[in-house]
Design a protein around this motif. Structure first.
Motif, PDB file in Angstrom:
ATOM      1  N   VAL A  89      -3.486 -13.280  -0.783  1.00 16.02           N
ATOM      2  CA  VAL A  89      -3.284 -14.026   0.455  1.00 16.02           C
ATOM      3  C   VAL A  89      -3.242 -13.031   1.602  1.00 16.02           C
ATOM      4  O   VAL A  89      -2.336 -12.208   1.676  1.00 16.02           O
ATOM      5  CB  VAL A  89      -1.977 -14.839   0.413  1.00 16.02           C
ATOM      6  CG1 VAL A  89      -1.783 -15.596   1.719  1.00 16.02           C
ATOM      7  CG2 VAL A  89      -1.985 -15.790  -0.771  1.00 16.02           C
ATOM      8  N   PRO A  90      -4.233 -13.052   2.472  1.00 19.93           N
ATOM      9  CA  PRO A  90      -4.256 -12.074   3.566  1.00 19.93           C
ATOM     10  C   PRO A  90      -3.158 -12.341   4.572  1.00 19.93           C
ATOM     11  O   PRO A  90      -2.728 -13.467   4.768  1.00 19.93           O
ATOM     12  CB  PRO A  90      -5.633 -12.276   4.194  1.00 19.93           C
ATOM     13  CG  PRO A  90      -5.962 -13.704   3.895  1.00 19.93           C
ATOM     14  CD  PRO A  90      -5.360 -13.990   2.542  1.00 19.93           C
ATOM     15  N   SER A  91      -2.724 -11.285   5.192  1.00 16.03           N
ATOM     16  CA  SER A  91      -1.705 -11.398   6.219  1.00 16.03           C
ATOM     17  C   SER A  91      -2.181 -10.707   7.476  1.00 16.03           C
ATOM     18  O   SER A  91      -2.673  -9.591   7.427  1.00 16.03           O
ATOM     19  CB  SER A  91      -0.391 -10.758   5.756  1.00 16.03           C
ATOM     20  OG  SER A  91       0.520 -10.695   6.826  1.00 16.03           O
ATOM     21  N   SER A  92      -2.075 -11.374   8.610  1.00 18.42           N
ATOM     22  CA  SER A  92      -2.447 -10.756   9.875  1.00 18.42           C
ATOM     23  C   SER A  92      -1.216 -10.247  10.615  1.00 18.42           C
ATOM     24  O   SER A  92      -1.304  -9.776  11.734  1.00 18.42           O
ATOM     25  CB  SER A  92      -3.190 -11.764  10.764  1.00 18.42           C
ATOM     26  OG  SER A  92      -2.359 -12.876  11.037  1.00 18.42           O
ATOM     27  N   ALA A  93      -0.074 -10.358   9.960  1.00 16.61           N
ATOM     28  CA  ALA A  93       1.161  -9.914  10.598  1.00 16.61           C
ATOM     29  C   ALA A  93       1.375  -8.429  10.336  1.00 16.61           C
ATOM     30  O   ALA A  93       1.145  -7.938   9.243  1.00 16.61           O
ATOM     31  CB  ALA A  93       2.349 -10.709  10.054  1.00 16.61           C
ATOM     32  N   ALA A  94       1.820  -7.737  11.349  1.00 21.29           N
ATOM     33  CA  ALA A  94       2.074  -6.306  11.184  1.00 21.29           C
ATOM     34  C   ALA A  94       3.369  -6.095  10.404  1.00 21.29           C
ATOM     35  O   ALA A  94       4.318  -6.858  10.521  1.00 21.29           O
ATOM     36  CB  ALA A  94       2.184  -5.631  12.545  1.00 21.29           C
ATOM     37  N   ALA A  95       3.361  -5.059   9.569  1.00 21.94           N
ATOM     38  CA  ALA A  95       4.580  -4.706   8.854  1.00 21.94           C
ATOM     39  C   ALA A  95       5.642  -4.300   9.867  1.00 21.94           C
ATOM     40  O   ALA A  95       5.350  -3.728  10.908  1.00 21.94           O
ATOM     41  CB  ALA A  95       4.295  -3.562   7.885  1.00 21.94           C
ATOM     42  N   SER A  96       6.902  -4.603   9.542  1.00 20.47           N
ATOM     43  CA  SER A  96       7.977  -4.333  10.489  1.00 20.47           C
ATOM     44  C   SER A  96       8.355  -2.861  10.534  1.00 20.47           C
ATOM     45  O   SER A  96       8.956  -2.409  11.500  1.00 20.47           O
ATOM     46  CB  SER A  96       9.202  -5.174  10.129  1.00 20.47           C
ATOM     47  OG  SER A  96       9.639  -4.867   8.814  1.00 20.47           O
ATOM     48  N   ARG A  97       8.026  -2.111   9.475  1.00 22.80           N
ATOM     49  CA  ARG A  97       8.387  -0.701   9.443  1.00 22.80           C
ATOM     50  C   ARG A  97       7.400   0.053   8.555  1.00 22.80           C
ATOM     51  O   ARG A  97       6.643  -0.550   7.800  1.00 22.80           O
ATOM     52  CB  ARG A  97       9.805  -0.524   8.894  1.00 22.80           C
ATOM     53  CG  ARG A  97       9.991  -1.063   7.486  1.00 22.80           C
ATOM     54  CD  ARG A  97      11.433  -0.992   7.048  1.00 22.80           C
ATOM     55  NE  ARG A  97      11.639  -1.583   5.734  1.00 22.80           N
ATOM     56  CZ  ARG A  97      11.507  -0.930   4.596  1.00 22.80           C
ATOM     57  NH1 ARG A  97      11.132   0.337   4.609  1.00 22.80           N
ATOM     58  NH2 ARG A  97      11.714  -1.523   3.447  1.00 22.80           N
ATOM     59  N   ALA A  98       7.456   1.354   8.637  1.00 26.04           N
ATOM     60  CA  ALA A  98       6.609   2.174   7.790  1.00 26.04           C
ATOM     61  C   ALA A  98       7.074   2.066   6.337  1.00 26.04           C
ATOM     62  O   ALA A  98       8.244   1.813   6.066  1.00 26.04           O
ATOM     63  CB  ALA A  98       6.658   3.623   8.263  1.00 26.04           C
TER      64      ALA A  98
END
Length: 318
Positions: free
Chosen positions: A219-228
Motif C-alpha cells: 500500500v503506497p504512502s504519500s505521507a512523509a515519515a515523521s522522523r529519520a
C-alpha cells in the motif's frame, strides 16, 4: 578491515548468497544458492568481461493492455507493471537525474571482477543513496517514466515492492502526488560483503515511505515519515540487460526498516548485524566483515570531481 586485494578477493568468490533479513540477531542466516548466469573474465584483459546470456523468458507483459512497439519496449513491459509508449524512448539524462547511463532493467550477477569499475564499497554506498533518492522522487512525483528510474536503483524483491506500490499510485487517477522532496542518506555504513552482495545500514531522512508488503499487496504512502529511521539494505551485484554494453552496478535487492530505531541507535543496529555476520562466517558462509566502513556523499563527490567514475549525489536535482 578488508580493503584492496582482500576486499576484491572476497567479492570474487563464486557462491551466490541470499540474506534473509531478520532483526539482526542471527536468526535470519543467509542461505547459499547455486550461481546463476555465471560470468567469465577474459584472462588476457581485466577490462573485458564476457557475460553469459540469461535464460530466455516467455512471460507475457505484466500490463495486460501493454502493446510494446519495439523489442526494448517488450523487454521493459516484462519487468514494469505499467507500460506506456514513452518507455520505448526513455530515458534522456534529465529523466532520472541519476545514473541515466545504466540500463533501466538489470538482473543479479556473480563472478565479475569489479576492479575496473572502482571501489566496490563506494559502489555499494552510492547504490544505497541512489535507491533512496530515486524511490522518494518517484513516489513524490509518480509518472510511468519514474518506473525506469526505480528499476535503475533496485532489483528483485525491492524493485517488485516499489514498482507495485508505484503502479497503484499511477492507477489511481484521483491520487495526489506526495509533498516530499527526493532525499538520500548522507552517509552509508558498509557492514559486510559476500561474493555478489553487500550488507549496509544507513540513517534515512524523513521522506516518502514504502510500507511493508502485506498479503503481496503493498500500500503506497504519500505521507512523509515523521522522523529519520534506520534502514538495512541488501545490495546485489547486477548487470544491465537492455543493450550489448555490459554495465555493472550494485542495486538494492531487499530493505528492512527497523521500527522504533531512531538514528541515535544506528551503532547498536550495526553491532547486531556484525554478530550475525560472525555467525554466518563461522558456519562457512562467504561473508567478510567490512568493520563499519563509512562512506559519505561528500567523499563520493570528491572522487567524481577528481575524475573518478562515481556519481556525485550532491549533483542530483532537489
Amino acid at each position: 578491515m578488508p580493503s584492496g586485494p582482500a576486499l576484491i578477493s572476497a567479492l570474487l568468490m563464486s557462491v551466490t548468497v541470499s540474506c534473509m533479513f531478520s532483526d539482526g540477531s542471527g536468526a535470519g542466516q543467509p542461505a547459499v544458492t547455486s550461481p546463476q548466469s555465471p560470468a567469465a573474465v577474459d584472462p588476457d584483459s581485466r577490462h573485458v568481461v564476457t557475460v553469459m546470456p540469461p535464460p530466455v523468458s516467455h512471460l507475457p507483459p505484466l500490463d495486460p493492455d501493454a502493446d510494446p512497439q519495439t523489442p526494448l519496449g517488450d523487454l521493459r513491459a516484462r519487468y514494469l507493471p505499467v507500460w506506456t509508449p514513452d518507455l520505448d524512448w526513455a530515458f534522456p539524462p534529465e529523466a532520472c537525474g541519476s545514473a541515466w547511463e545504466l540500463d533501466g532493467i538489470a538482473v543479479p550477477l556473480s563472478g565479475v571482477d569489479l576492479s575496473p569499475y572502482g571501489d566496490p564499497a563506494a559502489m555499494a554506498a552510492l547504490g544505497v543513496m541512489r535507491y533512496e533518492f530515486l524511490v522518494s522522487r518517484a513516489l513524490a512525483e509518480p509518472t510511468p517514466i519514474a518506473q525506469l528510474c526505480v528499476a535503475v536503483a533496485a532489483v528483485g524483491h525491492a524493485r517488485s515492492a516499489v514498482l507495485d506500490a508505484l503502479a497503484l499510485v499511477l492507477a489511481d487517477t484521483t491520487a495526489a502526488a506526495g509533498d516530499s522532496a527526493a532525499e538520500y542518506p548522507s552517509e552509508v555504513a558498509l557492514v559486510a560483503a559476500s561474493p555478489s552482495e553487500v550488507l549496509a545500514v544507513a540513517c534515512v531522512p524523513p521522506a516518502v515511505s514504502i510500507p511493508a508488503v502485506s498479503d503481496d499487496r503493498p500500500v503506497p504512502s504519500s505521507a512523509a515519515a515523521s522522523r529519520a529511521v534506520v534502514r538495512t539494505y541488501l545490495l546485489a551485484m547486477t548487470r544491465g540487460v537492455e543493450d550489448a554494453v555490459v554495465d555493472v552496478s550494485y542495486r538494492v535487492s531487499r530493505t528492512h526498516e527497523h521500527e522504533g530505531d531512531a538514528c541515535s541507535g544506528i551503532d547498536e543496529r550495526i553491532a547486531a548485524w556484525e554478530r550475525s555476520v560472525a555467525q554466518w562466517s563461522s558456519a562457512g558462509q562467504p561473508w567478510a566483515a567490512l568493520r563499519r566502513r563509512r562512506i559519505t556523499a561528500e567523499q563520493l563527490c570528491l572522487q567524481a570531481h577528481d575524475g573518478g567514475t562515481a556519481e556525485c549525489p550532491q549533483d542530483w536535482p532537489a
